[in-house]
Design a protein around this motif. Structure first.
Motif, PDB file in Angstrom:
ATOM      1  N   PRO A  84       0.805  -1.222   0.000  1.00  0.00           N
ATOM      2  CA  PRO A  84       0.000   0.000   0.000  1.00  0.00           C
ATOM      3  C   PRO A  84       0.844   1.280   0.000  1.00  0.00           C
ATOM      4  O   PRO A  84       1.963   1.301   0.527  1.00  0.00           O
ATOM      5  CB  PRO A  84      -0.810  -0.102   1.299  1.00  0.00           C
ATOM      6  CG  PRO A  84      -0.789  -1.552   1.655  1.00  0.00           C
ATOM      7  CD  PRO A  84       0.525  -2.072   1.158  1.00  0.00           C
ATOM      8  N   ALA A  85       0.288   2.326  -0.565  1.00  0.00           N
ATOM      9  CA  ALA A  85       0.933   3.638  -0.590  1.00  0.00           C
ATOM     10  C   ALA A  85       1.350   4.034   0.822  1.00  0.00           C
ATOM     11  O   ALA A  85       0.664   3.745   1.792  1.00  0.00           O
ATOM     12  CB  ALA A  85      -0.036   4.676  -1.161  1.00  0.00           C
ATOM     13  N   GLY A  86       2.510   4.671   0.915  1.00  0.00           N
ATOM     14  CA  GLY A  86       2.980   5.179   2.193  1.00  0.00           C
ATOM     15  C   GLY A  86       3.621   4.151   3.107  1.00  0.00           C
ATOM     16  O   GLY A  86       4.023   4.484   4.216  1.00  0.00           O
ATOM     17  N   THR A  87       3.742   2.907   2.662  1.00  0.00           N
ATOM     18  CA  THR A  87       4.333   1.844   3.478  1.00  0.00           C
ATOM     19  C   THR A  87       5.832   1.756   3.222  1.00  0.00           C
ATOM     20  O   THR A  87       6.252   1.561   2.087  1.00  0.00           O
ATOM     21  CB  THR A  87       3.685   0.477   3.144  1.00  0.00           C
ATOM     22  OG1 THR A  87       2.284   0.563   3.371  1.00  0.00           O
ATOM     23  CG2 THR A  87       4.262  -0.633   4.007  1.00  0.00           C
ATOM     24  N   LEU A  88       6.622   1.885   4.280  1.00  0.00           N
ATOM     25  CA  LEU A  88       8.065   1.723   4.168  1.00  0.00           C
ATOM     26  C   LEU A  88       8.357   0.259   3.883  1.00  0.00           C
ATOM     27  O   LEU A  88       7.874  -0.620   4.598  1.00  0.00           O
ATOM     28  CB  LEU A  88       8.734   2.167   5.466  1.00  0.00           C
ATOM     29  CG  LEU A  88      10.256   2.212   5.479  1.00  0.00           C
ATOM     30  CD1 LEU A  88      10.780   3.241   4.475  1.00  0.00           C
ATOM     31  CD2 LEU A  88      10.752   2.539   6.875  1.00  0.00           C
ATOM     32  N   HIS A  89       9.109  -0.021   2.815  1.00  0.00           N
ATOM     33  CA  HIS A  89       9.385  -1.408   2.450  1.00  0.00           C
ATOM     34  C   HIS A  89      10.670  -1.511   1.637  1.00  0.00           C
ATOM     35  O   HIS A  89      11.197  -0.508   1.176  1.00  0.00           O
ATOM     36  CB  HIS A  89       8.212  -2.004   1.652  1.00  0.00           C
ATOM     37  CG  HIS A  89       8.005  -1.366   0.323  1.00  0.00           C
ATOM     38  ND1 HIS A  89       7.395  -0.143   0.164  1.00  0.00           N
ATOM     39  CD2 HIS A  89       8.354  -1.772  -0.914  1.00  0.00           C
ATOM     40  CE1 HIS A  89       7.365   0.171  -1.113  1.00  0.00           C
ATOM     41  NE2 HIS A  89       7.946  -0.801  -1.797  1.00  0.00           N
ATOM     42  N   ALA A  90      11.172  -2.751   1.504  1.00  0.00           N
ATOM     43  CA  ALA A  90      12.388  -3.008   0.733  1.00  0.00           C
ATOM     44  C   ALA A  90      12.258  -4.340   0.014  1.00  0.00           C
ATOM     45  O   ALA A  90      11.485  -5.208   0.431  1.00  0.00           O
ATOM     46  CB  ALA A  90      13.603  -3.032   1.643  1.00  0.00           C
ATOM     47  N   VAL A  91      13.017  -4.486  -1.061  1.00  0.00           N
ATOM     48  CA  VAL A  91      13.121  -5.745  -1.787  1.00  0.00           C
ATOM     49  C   VAL A  91      14.464  -6.357  -1.398  1.00  0.00           C
ATOM     50  O   VAL A  91      15.507  -5.754  -1.623  1.00  0.00           O
ATOM     51  CB  VAL A  91      13.049  -5.533  -3.314  1.00  0.00           C
ATOM     52  CG1 VAL A  91      13.262  -6.843  -4.053  1.00  0.00           C
ATOM     53  CG2 VAL A  91      11.726  -4.892  -3.697  1.00  0.00           C
TER      54      VAL A  91
END
Length: 105
Positions: A84-91
């Protein structure tokens, strides 16, 4: 033309459009439609990743090849995940892999 860097005279496997390069993360932009849509094909060498990011729009990840962890979710080739938009994440790749990233703003 909203799409770019895609074959037009013959079909090609999506995975063939970006190469895994030793010690790198490579990318190929497929589309950018103003502030509406961005599409990028990414190739990660084993041990390479991108830092945590936040996007203003929902982001779809489709794992084309390999295995990866996206925001704590294990993915294998053929899997899809929406962040979702605004979610801090990484691959975080488990091995060399290729990922299609589509962000709708």
């Amino acid at each position: 033309m909203p799409f770019r860097n895609l074959p037009t005279d013959a079909a090609a496997p999506l995975s063939s459009l970006v190469e895994v390069r030793p010690g790198q993360v490579s990318s190929r932009s497929l589309t950018r439609i103003g502030d509406a849509l961005a599409g990028t094909l990414l190739a990660f060498d084993e041990g390479e990743s991108v830092s945590e990011e936040t996007y203003a729009g929902d982001t779809l990840y489709y794992l084309v090849e390999g295995e990866a962890d996206v925001n704590g979710v294990w993915m294998a080739a053929g899997d899809v995940l929406m962040v979702p938009a605004g979610t801090l994440h990484a691959v975080e790749p488990v091995c060399a892999c290729k990922v299609l990233q589509l962000t709708l703003f």
